[in-house]
Design a protein around this motif. Structure first.
Motif, PDB file in Angstrom:
ATOM      1  N   LYS A 456       0.819  -1.207   0.000  1.00 53.86           N
ATOM      2  CA  LYS A 456       0.000   0.000   0.000  1.00 53.86           C
ATOM      3  C   LYS A 456       0.856   1.260   0.000  1.00 53.86           C
ATOM      4  O   LYS A 456       2.044   1.241   0.299  1.00 53.86           O
ATOM      5  N   LYS A 457       0.198   2.365  -0.328  1.00 55.24           N
ATOM      6  CA  LYS A 457       0.861   3.659  -0.224  1.00 55.24           C
ATOM      7  C   LYS A 457       1.069   3.985   1.249  1.00 55.24           C
ATOM      8  O   LYS A 457       0.375   3.486   2.121  1.00 55.24           O
ATOM      9  N   GLY A 458       2.005   4.877   1.510  1.00 57.35           N
ATOM     10  CA  GLY A 458       2.217   5.298   2.891  1.00 57.35           C
ATOM     11  C   GLY A 458       3.681   5.339   3.237  1.00 57.35           C
ATOM     12  O   GLY A 458       4.523   4.748   2.556  1.00 57.35           O
ATOM     13  N   GLU A 459       3.949   6.051   4.289  1.00 55.78           N
ATOM     14  CA  GLU A 459       5.319   6.152   4.759  1.00 55.78           C
ATOM     15  C   GLU A 459       5.673   4.901   5.563  1.00 55.78           C
ATOM     16  O   GLU A 459       4.819   4.312   6.227  1.00 55.78           O
ATOM     17  N   PRO A 460       6.918   4.494   5.519  1.00 56.95           N
ATOM     18  CA  PRO A 460       7.347   3.381   6.362  1.00 56.95           C
ATOM     19  C   PRO A 460       7.137   3.707   7.838  1.00 56.95           C
ATOM     20  O   PRO A 460       7.086   4.874   8.227  1.00 56.95           O
ATOM     21  N   ILE A 461       7.013   2.681   8.637  1.00 53.06           N
ATOM     22  CA  ILE A 461       6.824   2.866  10.069  1.00 53.06           C
ATOM     23  C   ILE A 461       8.011   3.614  10.661  1.00 53.06           C
ATOM     24  O   ILE A 461       9.170   3.356  10.318  1.00 53.06           O
ATOM     25  N   LYS A 462       7.706   4.549  11.544  1.00 48.57           N
ATOM     26  CA  LYS A 462       8.743   5.401  12.124  1.00 48.57           C
ATOM     27  C   LYS A 462       8.591   5.455  13.638  1.00 48.57           C
ATOM     28  O   LYS A 462       7.492   5.595  14.157  1.00 48.57           O
ATOM     29  N   ILE A 463       9.725   5.325  14.350  1.00 48.61           N
ATOM     30  CA  ILE A 463       9.745   5.448  15.803  1.00 48.61           C
ATOM     31  C   ILE A 463      10.409   6.773  16.178  1.00 48.61           C
ATOM     32  O   ILE A 463      11.516   7.072  15.721  1.00 48.61           O
ATOM     33  N   THR A 464       9.728   7.562  16.992  1.00 55.21           N
ATOM     34  CA  THR A 464      10.271   8.834  17.471  1.00 55.21           C
ATOM     35  C   THR A 464      10.383   8.778  18.991  1.00 55.21           C
ATOM     36  O   THR A 464       9.408   8.437  19.685  1.00 55.21           O
TER      37      THR A 464
END
Length: 561
Positions: A456-464
């Motif tokens: 799917k479209k979307g940004e990769p998972i990100k941890i902040t």
């Protein structure tokens, strides 16, 4: 369930068990799930590792073997499983000559855990069965000096020593004891020399009779799971036994299931693993992880029958109230030249998919960085153990990822079709997916099944993280994980920056709680389960994982100053 030890129980016709997965045709469930498949598929025949007809002749000697029952102080799950094990074995073997428990009676060697073991065992033990109980590494994990941990074990079990020798109906039993809490096991030169003397005694008494040896950790480089075996004094231990081909050793520790044909091995003598009554552990490097989802269901045991001309070892699924695989048959008197379960037995037949097998993308499980595939179990004459999945970027023609996934042969019922989650892919990318089957001996199928899927479209998972440095081992840290999917047993774990997840336990972990594609929480070091590894001056990583696997989906680092 009958009380007859010799009778087999009928298959459950309404479901596919591990036994019937090996023994009969598997059913196709794909169409009932409303999926559109790339390839058509029909039912598969899965050939049998068929159990032979149970012997009607009365054995000279019979005894069950269990291990790794892991009584726990705060949970009764293993306590209840152990009671069921004892009850079922009493029904199957109403006249036992002995009963063996090959270590790890407890999780941590605590008094309440030993009390649970004692309560279950004494209430169900047959009065004429000789107890053969070995100490395991977990039984030392109570903070006591080794001598005091051993004393506690002996007080509860009433065994004569940490290692000892008994003669039952003219047959020799040698029970060894790991000498400390080291995970891989410690068997001193002194203990091995003692074993040597007992082996000589048994051989002198009757060189034709089998000699039964019990030790918690396996001998490295023998049967399935023995990569977890001991290395210190390993060669001395092995060379002491190799003089006696009539030796049959039983070891626990690994938690590897009895279903795999490699659980028994013969070279100079016989070794066999004893599985677990607590939770499953498996080979590393698979999508499902070494401790897959539902691992705590497993509960298995062995039943050993000794006849004048053979020893028969039957494998029992306690949790499914059924047999698994065919009995192992060991000829008596022992002759290395007639051993059946050697490396030379390695199966040469390759698993395969039928021409009309099918593979589908489970679209409802697709994310920006993952695809889930659903496909029919392959066929093999023994056991399909794994699937190799090759994922190729359709645009660049380059292999993006390769995966290994278990066939989930260890589940009851065995899932068919099986679902594998392919993580770590790029968003908005089309992939060609090819699946090969592998059996227990790593024979790979000559054919494969394929499908095409797109993330799917979307940004990769990100941890902040709220900060990249904390001033002490007590300071908390706010964590935000963005782009995550709805909970599917996904989790976040803490590791030292150079540690490899799956090879070492996490310092801390929790399941994700997701709202609007985001998971927010505060990490508090006081909840660390392995607090000793969280220390000042070290750098750590917060890692996000899908399901029960250990492949890093996203991570972020911070330092404790």
């Amino acid at each position: 369930m009958t009380n007859s030890f010799d009778e087999q129980h009928p298959d459950q016709k309404s479901k596919i068990t591990r036994r019937t997965f090996i023994e009969r045709t598997t059913k196709v469930a794909g169409l009932s799930l409303g999926l559109t498949f790339i390839n058509p598929m029909t039912s598969l025949d899965v050939l049998a590792d068929r159990g032979k007809k149970m012997s009607r002749k009365k054995p000279i000697l019979v005894f069950p073997v269990v291990s790794d029952v892991h009584m726990n102080e705060t949970s009764d799950q293993t306590f209840n499983k152990f009671k069921e094990t004892l009850k079922q074995l009493n029904q199957l073997v109403p006249k036992q000559d002995a009963f063996a428990v090959v270590g790890d009676l407890t999780d941590n060697g605590l008094v309440p855990e030993y009390e649970k073991f004692k309560t279950a065992y004494e209430a169900n033990k047959q009065s004429k069965a000789v107890s053969l109980i070995a100490i395991g590494n977990h039984d030392y994990w109570n903070g006591l000096p080794e001598a005091d941990a051993q004393k506690r074990f002996l007080e509860v079990t009433k065994m004569p020593a940490i290692y000892y020798h008994k003669i039952i109906k003219g047959y020799h039993f040698i029970v060894l004891g790991t000498e400390d809490g080291v995970t891989e096991g410690t068997f001193s030169v002194k203990q091995i020399k003692w074993m040597s003397e007992k082996l000589k005694q048994a051989h002198t008494d009757d060189p034709k009779k089998p000699i039964f040896v019990f030790h918690h950790q396996p001998i490295k480089d023998t049967m399935y799971g023995s990569e977890w075996g001991f290395t210190a004094n390993r060669d001395l231990f092995y060379d002491t036994l190799k003089k006696y081909p009539q030796v049959i050793t039983f070891s626990g520790h690994t938690h590897y299931p009895l279903d795999d044909p490699r659980i028994i091995h013969q070279k100079d003598f016989t070794t066999i693993g004893t599985s677990t009554g607590a939770y499953l552990w498996l080979d590393a490097g698979r999508i499902q992880g070494e401790v897959p989802e539902g691992a705590d269901i497993l509960n298995q045991a062995l039943i050993v029958e000794v006849y004048e001309n053979q020893v028969i070892i039957k494998r029992r699924d306690i949790h499914n109230n059924d047999w698994t695989g065919e009995p192992f048959e060991i000829s008596v008197p022992a002759n290395k030249n007639s051993f059946k379960y050697t490396d030379a037995r390695k199966d040469k037949k390759r698993p395969f998919f039928t021409n009309d097998a099918m593979l589908s993308i489970a679209n409802d499980m697709t994310t920006a960085t993952s695809l889930s595939i659903m496909f029919t179990q392959a066929k093999d004459n023994l056991l399909v153990h794994d699937y190799k999945v090759i994922v190729t970027n359709l645009e660049t023609k380059e292999v993006a990822k390769e995966y290994l996934g278990f066939s989930e042969f260890y589940k009851d019922p065995v899932p068919n079709p099986v679902i594998l989650n392919l993580e770590g892919l790029a968003p908005s990318t089309t992939y060609d997916i090819e699946v090969f089957a592998l059996d227990a001996y790593s024979n790979i199928s000559t054919n494969s099944i394929t499908a095409i899927g797109r993330t799917k479209k979307g940004e990769p998972i990100k941890i902040t993280l709220s900060k990249d440095k904390v001033s002490s081992i007590e300071e908390t840290l706010d964590v935000v994980v963005e782009g995550v999917r709805a909970p599917k047993s996904d989790w976040v774990g803490l590791y030292e920056v150079n540690e490899n997840p799956g090879e070492v336990e996490s310092i801390w972990w929790q399941y994700t709680e997701v709202s609007g594609g985001t998971c927010k929480f505060t990490f508090n070091p006081k909840n660390n389960v392995n607090a000793a590894r969280y220390k000042q001056g070290s750098t750590y990583k917060m890692v996000y994982f899908y399901g029960s696997g250990y492949e890093t989906v996203a991570s972020a680092t911070f330092k404790v100053e």
